[in-house]
Design a protein around this motif. Structure first.
Motif, PDB file in Angstrom:
ATOM      1  N   GLU A 131      -6.915 -20.042  41.823  1.00 54.65           N
ATOM      2  CA  GLU A 131      -6.400 -21.212  41.240  1.00 54.65           C
ATOM      3  C   GLU A 131      -7.232 -21.591  40.153  1.00 54.65           C
ATOM      4  O   GLU A 131      -6.763 -22.177  38.892  1.00 54.65           O
ATOM      5  CB  GLU A 131      -7.273 -22.278  42.217  1.00 54.65           C
ATOM      6  N   HIS A 132      -8.374 -21.206  39.585  1.00 52.41           N
ATOM      7  CA  HIS A 132      -8.245 -20.688  38.006  1.00 52.41           C
ATOM      8  C   HIS A 132      -7.670 -20.000  37.216  1.00 52.41           C
ATOM      9  O   HIS A 132      -7.936 -20.644  35.829  1.00 52.41           O
ATOM     10  CB  HIS A 132     -10.361 -20.143  38.267  1.00 52.41           C
ATOM     11  N   GLN A 133      -7.660 -19.001  37.652  1.00 49.94           N
ATOM     12  CA  GLN A 133      -6.746 -18.221  37.133  1.00 49.94           C
ATOM     13  C   GLN A 133      -5.061 -18.504  36.479  1.00 49.94           C
ATOM     14  O   GLN A 133      -4.449 -18.450  35.469  1.00 49.94           O
ATOM     15  CB  GLN A 133      -6.596 -16.468  37.633  1.00 49.94           C
ATOM     16  N   LYS A 134      -5.243 -19.973  37.377  1.00 53.72           N
ATOM     17  CA  LYS A 134      -3.812 -20.107  36.736  1.00 53.72           C
ATOM     18  C   LYS A 134      -3.345 -21.334  36.214  1.00 53.72           C
ATOM     19  O   LYS A 134      -2.238 -21.398  35.557  1.00 53.72           O
ATOM     20  CB  LYS A 134      -2.886 -21.200  38.782  1.00 53.72           C
ATOM     21  N   PHE A 161      -8.930 -12.876  32.545  1.00 56.61           N
ATOM     22  CA  PHE A 161      -8.634 -14.129  33.132  1.00 56.61           C
ATOM     23  C   PHE A 161      -9.565 -15.449  32.768  1.00 56.61           C
ATOM     24  O   PHE A 161      -9.357 -16.381  31.956  1.00 56.61           O
ATOM     25  CB  PHE A 161      -8.630 -14.408  34.669  1.00 56.61           C
ATOM     26  N   LYS A 162     -10.873 -15.018  32.933  1.00 56.49           N
ATOM     27  CA  LYS A 162     -11.620 -15.631  32.586  1.00 56.49           C
ATOM     28  C   LYS A 162     -11.800 -16.665  30.824  1.00 56.49           C
ATOM     29  O   LYS A 162     -12.000 -17.413  30.312  1.00 56.49           O
ATOM     30  CB  LYS A 162     -13.782 -15.590  31.985  1.00 56.49           C
ATOM     31  N   LEU A 163     -11.002 -15.445  29.782  1.00 58.69           N
ATOM     32  CA  LEU A 163     -11.480 -15.439  28.046  1.00 58.69           C
ATOM     33  C   LEU A 163     -10.293 -16.345  28.860  1.00 58.69           C
ATOM     34  O   LEU A 163      -9.686 -17.436  27.670  1.00 58.69           O
ATOM     35  CB  LEU A 163     -11.373 -14.559  27.678  1.00 58.69           C
ATOM     36  N   ASP A 164      -8.778 -15.844  29.233  1.00 58.29           N
ATOM     37  CA  ASP A 164      -7.243 -16.571  28.676  1.00 58.29           C
ATOM     38  C   ASP A 164      -8.330 -18.201  28.578  1.00 58.29           C
ATOM     39  O   ASP A 164      -7.598 -19.018  28.583  1.00 58.29           O
ATOM     40  CB  ASP A 164      -6.978 -15.962  29.974  1.00 58.29           C
ATOM     41  N   VAL A 165      -8.498 -18.726  30.105  1.00 60.54           N
ATOM     42  CA  VAL A 165      -8.689 -19.684  30.982  1.00 60.54           C
ATOM     43  C   VAL A 165      -9.760 -20.847  29.661  1.00 60.54           C
ATOM     44  O   VAL A 165     -10.030 -21.804  29.357  1.00 60.54           O
ATOM     45  CB  VAL A 165      -9.807 -20.045  31.886  1.00 60.54           C
ATOM     46  N   LYS A 166     -11.022 -19.606  28.950  1.00 62.59           N
ATOM     47  CA  LYS A 166     -11.464 -21.103  28.741  1.00 62.59           C
ATOM     48  C   LYS A 166     -11.012 -21.461  27.369  1.00 62.59           C
ATOM     49  O   LYS A 166     -11.395 -21.919  26.518  1.00 62.59           O
ATOM     50  CB  LYS A 166     -12.746 -19.201  27.614  1.00 62.59           C
ATOM     51  N   TYR A 167     -10.394 -20.367  26.883  1.00 62.50           N
ATOM     52  CA  TYR A 167      -9.514 -20.438  25.660  1.00 62.50           C
ATOM     53  C   TYR A 167      -8.562 -21.870  25.808  1.00 62.50           C
ATOM     54  O   TYR A 167      -8.420 -22.567  24.576  1.00 62.50           O
ATOM     55  CB  TYR A 167      -7.946 -19.148  25.151  1.00 62.50           C
TER      56      TYR A 167
END
Length: 214
Positions: A131-134, A161-167
């Protein structure tokens, strides 16, 4: 919050900036487009453009364009050979200089992509995200992004993925321009093109366990 400066930029200014910058880049780089296209046709064959379906904003599927960087070599049964065999020295050069990404400017012009955002990955990865990565699909995918300037293919999927969501959570005008300048630096230095064990990056196999990421 939408009322924040980041929210205003994301809603009203990011897309117009993408359109203007991609159009200007295409016009300025048109001679480079032509030269690379001719070289790809001569050294790798046709088609010159590699087209593949990728998920974009809200997981809407679009066709992403890149310059072809591999040959079409196949075995006796007609199956494509392994990537490391089909990736020639010229193909490696295209990837290391990011020249293969130039046609992505057309995707930005069309509105499928943004200059900065999470990189568009394979469609078959969609069921594998937690759910977080989505949330990486809450914005348009980018030609470059926070994960790319933080290690590109040399970092793990989890970190990427953590960096993607942080962005996604921190989209801002200054943040985008910082990533643009860092991207230019990375292109000249040619860092993070490959992982330690693959030509580019190992396939994403999904999350080994369900977890809540910070």
């Amino acid at each position: 919050m939408e009322a924040s400066k980041g929210g205003i930029y994301r809603r009203f200014f990011k897309r117009p900036m993408d359109f203007v910058l991609s159009l200007m880049s295409i016009l300025v780089l048109s001679p480079v487009f032509l030269i690379v296209a001719v070289l790809v046709r001569t050294k790798l064959g046709s088609p010159v453009l590699f087209k593949q379906e990728r998920p974009g904003l809200n997981e809407k599927i679009f066709s992403m364009y890149k310059f072809r960087s591999m040959t079409d070599e196949r075995d006796t049964e007609g199956n494509l050979l392994a990537d490391h065999i089909r990736l020639t020295k010229f193909g490696k050069f295209l990837r290391s200089t990011s020249l293969d990404e130039l046609p992505g400017l057309l995707n930005i012009l069309k509105g499928n992509m943004s200059i900065i955002g999470p990189r568009p990955l394979l469609v078959q990865y969609l069921p594998l995200y937690n759910e977080h990565q989505k949330h990486r699909h809450d914005v348009r995918p980018g030609l470059s992004g926070l994960a790319q300037v933080s290690g590109r293919n040399a970092i793990s999927w989890e970190d990427k993925f953590k960096l993607d969501v942080k962005y996604v959570e921190q989209v801002s005008f200054l943040g985008d321009w910082k990533i643009i300048f860092l991207t230019l630096k990375k292109v000249f230095v040619r860092e993070g093109i490959s992982s330690d064990t693959a030509v580019t990056m190992e396939a994403f196999r999904g999350n080994e366990r369900a977890e809540d990421n910070e």
